[in-house]
Write a protein that holds these residues in place. Structure first.
Motif, PDB file in Angstrom:
ATOM      1  N   GLN A 137       0.844  -1.189   0.000  1.00 57.33           N
ATOM      2  CA  GLN A 137       0.000   0.000   0.000  1.00 57.33           C
ATOM      3  C   GLN A 137       0.883   1.243   0.000  1.00 57.33           C
ATOM      4  OE1 GLN A 137      -3.585  -0.149   0.256  1.00 57.33           O
ATOM      5  NE2 GLN A 137      -3.264  -2.342  -0.100  1.00 57.33           N
ATOM      6  N   ALA A 138       0.488   2.253  -0.770  1.00 56.58           N
ATOM      7  CA  ALA A 138       1.217   3.527  -0.811  1.00 56.58           C
ATOM      8  C   ALA A 138       0.301   4.636  -0.292  1.00 56.58           C
ATOM      9  CB  ALA A 138       1.672   3.840  -2.232  1.00 56.58           C
ATOM     10  N   THR A 139       0.806   5.412   0.664  1.00 53.39           N
ATOM     11  CA  THR A 139       0.021   6.491   1.266  1.00 53.39           C
ATOM     12  C   THR A 139       0.794   7.793   1.196  1.00 53.39           C
ATOM     13  OG1 THR A 139      -0.921   4.891   2.840  1.00 53.39           O
ATOM     14  CG2 THR A 139      -1.223   7.236   3.317  1.00 53.39           C
ATOM     15  N   VAL A 140       0.215   8.799   0.563  1.00 55.18           N
ATOM     16  CA  VAL A 140       0.852  10.113   0.498  1.00 55.18           C
ATOM     17  C   VAL A 140       0.520  10.880   1.779  1.00 55.18           C
ATOM     18  CG1 VAL A 140       0.960  12.313  -0.737  1.00 55.18           C
ATOM     19  CG2 VAL A 140       0.741  10.168  -2.018  1.00 55.18           C
ATOM     20  N   GLU A 141       1.564  11.375   2.450  1.00 55.72           N
ATOM     21  CA  GLU A 141       1.388  12.102   3.707  1.00 55.72           C
ATOM     22  C   GLU A 141       2.037  13.481   3.615  1.00 55.72           C
ATOM     23  OE1 GLU A 141       2.977   9.791   6.889  1.00 55.72           O
ATOM     24  OE2 GLU A 141       1.752   8.015   6.455  1.00 55.72           O
ATOM     25  N   LEU A 142       1.387  14.473   4.212  1.00 51.44           N
ATOM     26  CA  LEU A 142       1.954  15.821   4.280  1.00 51.44           C
ATOM     27  C   LEU A 142       3.122  15.807   5.256  1.00 51.44           C
ATOM     28  CD1 LEU A 142       1.415  18.809   3.337  1.00 51.44           C
ATOM     29  CD2 LEU A 142       0.160  19.100   5.477  1.00 51.44           C
ATOM     30  N   THR A 143       4.248  16.406   4.880  1.00 48.66           N
ATOM     31  CA  THR A 143       5.411  16.399   5.769  1.00 48.66           C
ATOM     32  C   THR A 143       5.515  17.646   6.632  1.00 48.66           C
ATOM     33  OG1 THR A 143       6.883  17.410   4.142  1.00 48.66           O
ATOM     34  CG2 THR A 143       6.716  15.011   4.126  1.00 48.66           C
ATOM     35  N   GLY A 144       4.893  18.718   6.221  1.00 48.72           N
ATOM     36  CA  GLY A 144       4.991  19.966   6.965  1.00 48.72           C
ATOM     37  C   GLY A 144       3.717  20.283   7.722  1.00 48.72           C
ATOM     38  N   SER A 145       3.669  21.467   8.290  1.00 48.51           N
ATOM     39  CA  SER A 145       2.472  21.936   8.979  1.00 48.51           C
ATOM     40  C   SER A 145       1.451  22.409   7.950  1.00 48.51           C
ATOM     41  CB  SER A 145       2.834  23.095   9.911  1.00 48.51           C
ATOM     42  OG  SER A 145       3.315  24.199   9.153  1.00 48.51           O
ATOM     43  N   ALA A 146       0.278  22.806   8.428  1.00 48.06           N
ATOM     44  CA  ALA A 146      -0.758  23.285   7.515  1.00 48.06           C
ATOM     45  C   ALA A 146      -0.262  24.469   6.683  1.00 48.06           C
ATOM     46  CB  ALA A 146      -1.998  23.687   8.312  1.00 48.06           C
ATOM     47  N   SER A 147       0.568  25.317   7.282  1.00 51.26           N
ATOM     48  CA  SER A 147       1.040  26.500   6.564  1.00 51.26           C
ATOM     49  C   SER A 147       1.992  26.163   5.411  1.00 51.26           C
ATOM     50  CB  SER A 147       1.729  27.476   7.529  1.00 51.26           C
ATOM     51  OG  SER A 147       2.860  26.871   8.125  1.00 51.26           O
ATOM     52  N   SER A 148       2.456  24.892   5.362  1.00 47.72           N
ATOM     53  CA  SER A 148       3.318  24.488   4.239  1.00 47.72           C
ATOM     54  C   SER A 148       2.504  24.260   2.966  1.00 47.72           C
ATOM     55  CB  SER A 148       4.095  23.219   4.594  1.00 47.72           C
ATOM     56  OG  SER A 148       3.237  22.087   4.688  1.00 47.72           O
ATOM     57  N   VAL A 149       1.185  24.189   3.110  1.00 47.92           N
ATOM     58  CA  VAL A 149       0.299  24.066   1.951  1.00 47.92           C
ATOM     59  C   VAL A 149       0.135  25.454   1.347  1.00 47.92           C
ATOM     60  CG1 VAL A 149      -2.033  23.484   1.162  1.00 47.92           C
ATOM     61  CG2 VAL A 149      -0.927  22.103   2.938  1.00 47.92           C
ATOM     62  N   LYS A 150       0.480  25.592   0.083  1.00 43.09           N
ATOM     63  CA  LYS A 150       0.423  26.892  -0.588  1.00 43.09           C
ATOM     64  C   LYS A 150      -0.677  26.888  -1.654  1.00 43.09           C
ATOM     65  CE  LYS A 150       3.866  28.225   1.886  1.00 43.09           C
ATOM     66  NZ  LYS A 150       3.617  29.118   3.053  1.00 43.09           N
ATOM     67  N   LEU A 151      -1.610  27.791  -1.496  1.00 44.17           N
ATOM     68  CA  LEU A 151      -2.741  27.890  -2.414  1.00 44.17           C
ATOM     69  C   LEU A 151      -2.704  29.214  -3.155  1.00 44.17           C
ATOM     70  CD1 LEU A 151      -5.483  26.872   0.175  1.00 44.17           C
ATOM     71  CD2 LEU A 151      -4.200  25.344  -1.327  1.00 44.17           C
ATOM     72  N   SER A 152      -3.069  29.185  -4.407  1.00 40.83           N
ATOM     73  CA  SER A 152      -3.195  30.429  -5.177  1.00 40.83           C
ATOM     74  C   SER A 152      -4.447  30.351  -6.031  1.00 40.83           C
ATOM     75  CB  SER A 152      -1.974  30.659  -6.071  1.00 40.83           C
ATOM     76  OG  SER A 152      -2.201  31.781  -6.914  1.00 40.83           O
ATOM     77  N   VAL A 153      -5.444  31.148  -5.666  1.00 42.39           N
ATOM     78  CA  VAL A 153      -6.674  31.192  -6.444  1.00 42.39           C
ATOM     79  C   VAL A 153      -6.419  31.801  -7.817  1.00 42.39           C
ATOM     80  CG1 VAL A 153      -9.011  32.096  -6.553  1.00 42.39           C
ATOM     81  CG2 VAL A 153      -8.064  31.380  -4.357  1.00 42.39           C
ATOM     82  N   LEU A 154      -5.599  32.855  -7.840  1.00 45.31           N
ATOM     83  CA  LEU A 154      -5.324  33.522  -9.107  1.00 45.31           C
ATOM     84  C   LEU A 154      -4.676  32.554 -10.098  1.00 45.31           C
ATOM     85  CD1 LEU A 154      -5.297  36.093 -10.794  1.00 45.31           C
ATOM     86  CD2 LEU A 154      -3.052  36.633  -9.788  1.00 45.31           C
TER      87      LEU A 154
END
Length: 288
Positions: A137-154
């Motif tokens: 089984q392969a599971t993708v896991e976030l390695t950083g905190s929530a703030s490491s997720v970068k979103l750009s609506v534009l």
């Protein structure tokens, strides 16, 4: 005006999912039950539900069969609001990216232990395989905190640049591999920079194209929906395996590397996420 603004922003295709913080939320708002609404700086609740796609590293391609959800809240960091820089905030349950295990096609079926392993380790591996424990089984896991997720609506809207960026690692699970077998780590993550536009990867990969999806609004625009969106990245590198087989990792890590085909340079890997994303106006959700 607020509802129209939010609807228009999501129309651009925010690739992220919306999550809510109140357990009493009902109907279409229930999906936001873990949104961090107690934080007054949170202006949007996001929930991205990916139900299809694939993750390819080196010689292995794993289809996304079990849905993966990204959820949390977003703080606006400039006067541009949703169209400017955002700070991602963890949901109240702390699970930013759900850990959904995906079956690796083929697993260890037909794989034989290397002859250079000690006999006892070869016997253990062969016994594991002979007893039918060939699945991986392969599971993708976030390695950083929530703030490491970068979103750009534009960027999501215009189909250029990174729409969703996040550092991840991939856990490989099998009785023989143990509980700490990973490709990537917190110190050496796999950095995904997903786009709804067209990629420009190093060779030998060729450009692939994503899509912001199909926009619709719920409750007069209080919730914006992007259905059938597609996020892509085929420019990232993947490090070698580590921690496989516990104390025998110095023997088993190279074995895993040879099967998976890692380390693999940028231009030989790819990731695609397909699904439906929701973003809700946090101020409106607080009134529900």
């Amino acid at each position: 005006m607020r509802r129209l603004f939010l609807a228009g922003a999501l129309l651009l295709g925010i690739l992220i999912p919306a999550s809510s913080a109140s357990a009493a939320l009902e109907g279409e708002y229930a999906r936001f039950k873990t949104c961090p609404l107690a934080n007054p700086a949170v202006k949007a609740c996001v929930v991205a539900e990916s139900s299809g796609g694939n993750f390819t590293m080196g010689a292995k391609s794993v289809p996304l069969i079990n849905p993966v959800t990204l959820k949390g809240g977003a703080e606006f960091l400039s006067e541009e609001g949703l169209f400017g820089p955002l700070n991602f905030v963890a949901p109240t349950d702390g699970v930013v990216l759900s850990k959904a295990a995906q079956p690796v096609p083929g697993g260890l079926l037909g794989v034989t232990a290397p002859t250079w392993w000690p006999q006892f380790l070869r016997d253990l591996f062969n016994e594991t395989i002979n007893n039918g424990f060939t699945g991986v089984q392969a599971t993708v896991e976030l390695t950083g905190s929530a703030s490491s997720v970068k979103l750009s609506v534009l960027n999501t809207i215009i189909g250029s640049g990174t729409a969703l960026g996040m550092p991840v690692k991939v856990k490989l699970s099998n009785p023989f591999l143990g509980s700490s077998c990973y490709i990537g780590s917190s110190s050496h993550p796999i950095q995904l920079n997903l786009t709804t536009g067209t990629t420009s990867p190093p060779a030998p990969n060729k450009p692939i194209t994503g899509s912001p999806g199909e926009f619709s609004a719920i409750d007069g625009g209080a919730i914006a929906v992007l259905a059938n969106n597609r996020l892509v990245d085929n420019s990232f590198a993947a490090p070698g395996a580590s921690g496989c087989g516990g104390i025998f990792s110095f023997l088993i890590d190279p074995f895993v590397n040879s099967i998976v085909g890692v380390p693999s340079a940028a231009g030989t890997n790819s990731a695609t996420l397909e699904g439906t994303n929701y973003i809700g106006d946090a101020d409106i959700i607080r009134t529900k």
